[in-house]
Design a protein around this motif. Structure first.
Motif, PDB file in Angstrom:
ATOM      1  N   TYR A 148       0.874  -1.168   0.000  1.00  0.00           N
ATOM      2  CA  TYR A 148       0.000   0.000   0.000  1.00  0.00           C
ATOM      3  C   TYR A 148       0.914   1.221   0.000  1.00  0.00           C
ATOM      4  O   TYR A 148       1.761   1.370   0.880  1.00  0.00           O
ATOM      5  N   GLY A 149       0.774   2.101  -1.000  1.00  0.00           N
ATOM      6  CA  GLY A 149       1.694   3.222  -1.067  1.00  0.00           C
ATOM      7  C   GLY A 149       1.194   4.352  -1.938  1.00  0.00           C
ATOM      8  O   GLY A 149       0.155   4.243  -2.606  1.00  0.00           O
ATOM      9  N   ALA A 150       1.953   5.432  -1.922  1.00  0.00           N
ATOM     10  CA  ALA A 150       1.673   6.597  -2.757  1.00  0.00           C
ATOM     11  C   ALA A 150       2.974   7.349  -2.955  1.00  0.00           C
ATOM     12  O   ALA A 150       3.853   7.336  -2.084  1.00  0.00           O
ATOM     13  N   ALA A 151       3.098   7.998  -4.098  1.00  0.00           N
ATOM     14  CA  ALA A 151       4.279   8.805  -4.390  1.00  0.00           C
ATOM     15  C   ALA A 151       4.001  10.256  -4.038  1.00  0.00           C
ATOM     16  O   ALA A 151       2.898  10.768  -4.263  1.00  0.00           O
ATOM     17  N   PHE A 152       5.017  10.918  -3.497  1.00  0.00           N
ATOM     18  CA  PHE A 152       4.863  12.345  -3.240  1.00  0.00           C
ATOM     19  C   PHE A 152       4.625  13.068  -4.567  1.00  0.00           C
ATOM     20  O   PHE A 152       5.300  12.813  -5.564  1.00  0.00           O
ATOM     21  N   THR A 153       3.663  13.983  -4.558  1.00  0.00           N
ATOM     22  CA  THR A 153       3.335  14.771  -5.741  1.00  0.00           C
ATOM     23  C   THR A 153       3.173  16.220  -5.304  1.00  0.00           C
ATOM     24  O   THR A 153       2.263  16.531  -4.534  1.00  0.00           O
ATOM     25  N   GLY A 154       4.074  17.087  -5.755  1.00  0.00           N
ATOM     26  CA  GLY A 154       4.073  18.473  -5.315  1.00  0.00           C
ATOM     27  C   GLY A 154       2.741  19.170  -5.531  1.00  0.00           C
ATOM     28  O   GLY A 154       2.176  19.139  -6.628  1.00  0.00           O
ATOM     29  N   GLY A 155       2.223  19.804  -4.479  1.00  0.00           N
ATOM     30  CA  GLY A 155       0.980  20.547  -4.569  1.00  0.00           C
ATOM     31  C   GLY A 155      -0.270  19.692  -4.488  1.00  0.00           C
ATOM     32  O   GLY A 155      -1.383  20.230  -4.391  1.00  0.00           O
ATOM     33  N   TRP A 156      -0.107  18.370  -4.548  1.00  0.00           N
ATOM     34  CA  TRP A 156      -1.272  17.492  -4.561  1.00  0.00           C
ATOM     35  C   TRP A 156      -1.907  17.404  -3.180  1.00  0.00           C
ATOM     36  O   TRP A 156      -3.124  17.488  -3.024  1.00  0.00           O
ATOM     37  N   ARG A 157      -1.042  17.241  -2.163  1.00  0.00           N
ATOM     38  CA  ARG A 157      -1.548  17.157  -0.793  1.00  0.00           C
ATOM     39  C   ARG A 157      -0.615  17.953   0.114  1.00  0.00           C
ATOM     40  O   ARG A 157       0.371  17.408   0.604  1.00  0.00           O
ATOM     41  N   PRO A 158      -0.879  19.243   0.312  1.00  0.00           N
ATOM     42  CA  PRO A 158       0.001  20.048   1.168  1.00  0.00           C
ATOM     43  C   PRO A 158      -0.067  19.600   2.621  1.00  0.00           C
ATOM     44  O   PRO A 158      -0.970  18.854   3.027  1.00  0.00           O
ATOM     45  N   ALA A 159       0.885  20.099   3.408  1.00  0.00           N
ATOM     46  CA  ALA A 159       0.951  19.704   4.816  1.00  0.00           C
ATOM     47  C   ALA A 159      -0.322  20.056   5.577  1.00  0.00           C
ATOM     48  O   ALA A 159      -0.664  19.392   6.559  1.00  0.00           O
ATOM     49  N   SER A 160      -1.018  21.083   5.110  1.00  0.00           N
ATOM     50  CA  SER A 160      -2.242  21.498   5.794  1.00  0.00           C
ATOM     51  C   SER A 160      -3.410  20.537   5.549  1.00  0.00           C
ATOM     52  O   SER A 160      -4.462  20.665   6.172  1.00  0.00           O
ATOM     53  N   ARG A 161      -3.224  19.581   4.639  1.00  0.00           N
ATOM     54  CA  ARG A 161      -4.307  18.652   4.307  1.00  0.00           C
ATOM     55  C   ARG A 161      -3.786  17.212   4.337  1.00  0.00           C
ATOM     56  O   ARG A 161      -3.601  16.572   3.300  1.00  0.00           O
ATOM     57  N   PRO A 162      -3.474  16.678   5.524  1.00  0.00           N
ATOM     58  CA  PRO A 162      -2.902  15.337   5.606  1.00  0.00           C
ATOM     59  C   PRO A 162      -3.872  14.268   5.116  1.00  0.00           C
ATOM     60  O   PRO A 162      -5.094  14.460   5.110  1.00  0.00           O
ATOM     61  N   ILE A 163      -3.317  13.155   4.711  1.00  0.00           N
ATOM     62  CA  ILE A 163      -4.112  12.023   4.241  1.00  0.00           C
ATOM     63  C   ILE A 163      -4.837  11.391   5.421  1.00  0.00           C
ATOM     64  O   ILE A 163      -4.224  11.037   6.436  1.00  0.00           O
TER      65      ILE A 163
END
Length: 392
Positions: free
Chosen positions: A137-152
């Motif tokens: 189970y994983g995901a790649a970091f993608t700039g602007g996709w999920r900023p620190a203010s909006r954690p998964i």
């Protein structure tokens, strides 16, 4: 038999150290850039080889490493695949796959093993590893996709199927009461995952990257681990000098161990001159040489001490004595050639240095407790040094 996994992260291949002189920077970088090749050789030489190798982001220091380095890295990973080991890679904040010149865009079709590029947490597999099914189970970091203010907060739940379940993220965790270090200024260069959500997903092990030190976090039945970078990048980011190996068996908690491997140490040592006989360049050099051993480190030596010892200590002589034992040496001289008596003498001067000394003397007498003296001495050293350079 358990599945044995080698967990790597934050190797930052291609990193160029700004603090090193040009005459040394190339050799030091080449040493660091051999880390993955060393790890591969180490894994293949073990009596009990790893079955799975995961790279949890920031394999490279930038998204577009030099082609020669990219090819060397892929050749190393291909050795693992050809030897029957499973390999899984996820990109991080430094080697983000969405960059137009990303190594993972250029060579994605040729990348050995499984390359995770999905921006949202997804399920992969199962992979048949060491005779066991491993669900990823994983995901790649993608700039602007999920900023620190909006954690998964939504993660694929653990499959109900039998097997071993492993998460793989270059991420920081939020909502934890303790354990996570403070985020730096580049906090948006990683995924952010809610700790409760990760615990609720129910994975057996979560292979993390991003935090540059060895760190384990228990989340219910899940063990989340940051292996830290093997090799350091600076005196404040010195690396671990270890590989992290984990044995995973269905129905049992993960078993971790760290394997020490040869690295060139990045050491920051502070010595208070005048204490325990360390009052001259020769005594300090002899003391340190006994500690350094055969491996020539990258060394930052911070000297502190009172006025009398500081005035007598020759930092230039000390550097000449220590340099042969070091790959690189820098000495930060914080010895302070000042005490209350000298401040009183300087305060009689009718110039800027005298006025500074009078002010320092007043502060010294008001707040000169033992724990404050080093701070006051440092302030004097910086301010008086600048004034003395400017005065005729």
């Amino acid at each position: 038999m358990p599945v044995r996994m080698l967990h790597l992260a934050d190797l930052h291949l291609g990193y160029a150290a700004p603090f090193l002189p040009a005459s040394l920077a190339g050799a030091w970088r080449e040493e660091r850039d051999r880390r993955l090749e060393h790890a591969v050789g180490w894994a293949l030489q073990q009596p009990r080889r790893p079955d799975l190798v995961v790279v949890a982001g920031d394999l490279f220091d930038r998204p577009d490493p030099e082609p020669a380095l990219a090819w060397r890295t892929m050749a190393a990973l291909r050795r693992l695949v050809d030897a029957g080991l499973a390999v899984v890679t996820v990109s991080g904040g430094h080697d983000e796959w969405t960059d137009p010149s990303s190594v993972y865009r250029r060579y994605g079709c040729e990348w050995p093993g499984l390359l995770i590029r999905e921006p949202d947490p997804s399920a992969f597999g199962p992979l048949l590893v060491g005779g066991e099914k491993v669900y990823l189970y994983g995901a790649a970091f993608t700039g602007g996709w999920r900023p620190a203010s909006r954690p998964i907060t939504q993660l694929p739940p653990r499959s109900a199927r039998e097997g071993i379940h492993v998460g793989l993220f270059h991420a920081r965790l939020t909502g934890l009461s303790a354990g996570m270090p403070e985020a730096g200024p580049a906090s948006d260069r990683a995924l952010w995952i809610d700790g409760a959500a990760l615990a609720g997903a129910g994975y057996d092990y979560v292979a993390l990257g991003c935090v540059h030190r060895y760190l384990t976090i228990s989340l219910g039945r899940t063990l989340a681990v940051y292996p830290g970078p093997v090799d350091g990048r600076s005196f404040d980011d010195p690396g671990t000098g270890h590989y992290v190996v984990v044995d995973l068996q269905e129905g049992e908690p993960p078993r971790l161990r760290r394997e020490a491997v040869p690295v060139r140490p990045l050491l920051s040592v502070s010595i208070r001159a005048g204490v325990q006989g360390l009052s001259s360049a020769r005594t300090i050099a002899s003391h340190l040489q006994a500690r350094l051993g055969a491996v020539r480190p990258v060394l930052r030596l911070v000297l502190t001490g009172d006025g009398e010892v500081g005035a007598a200590l020759d930092a230039g002589e000390l550097k000449a004595l220590l340099a042969p034992a070091c790959f690189y040496l820098e000495i930060e001289d914080r010895t302070c050639p000042v005490d209350e008596r000298r401040l009183a003498s300087l305060a009689s001067r009718e110039d800027a240095l005298g006025r500074l000394a009078a002010s320092a003397l007043e502060t010294w007498r008001e707040k000169g407790s033992a724990d404050r003296l080093p701070v006051l001495q440092d302030a004097w050293r910086l301010a008086a040094g600048a004034l003395e350079d400017a005065l005729p």
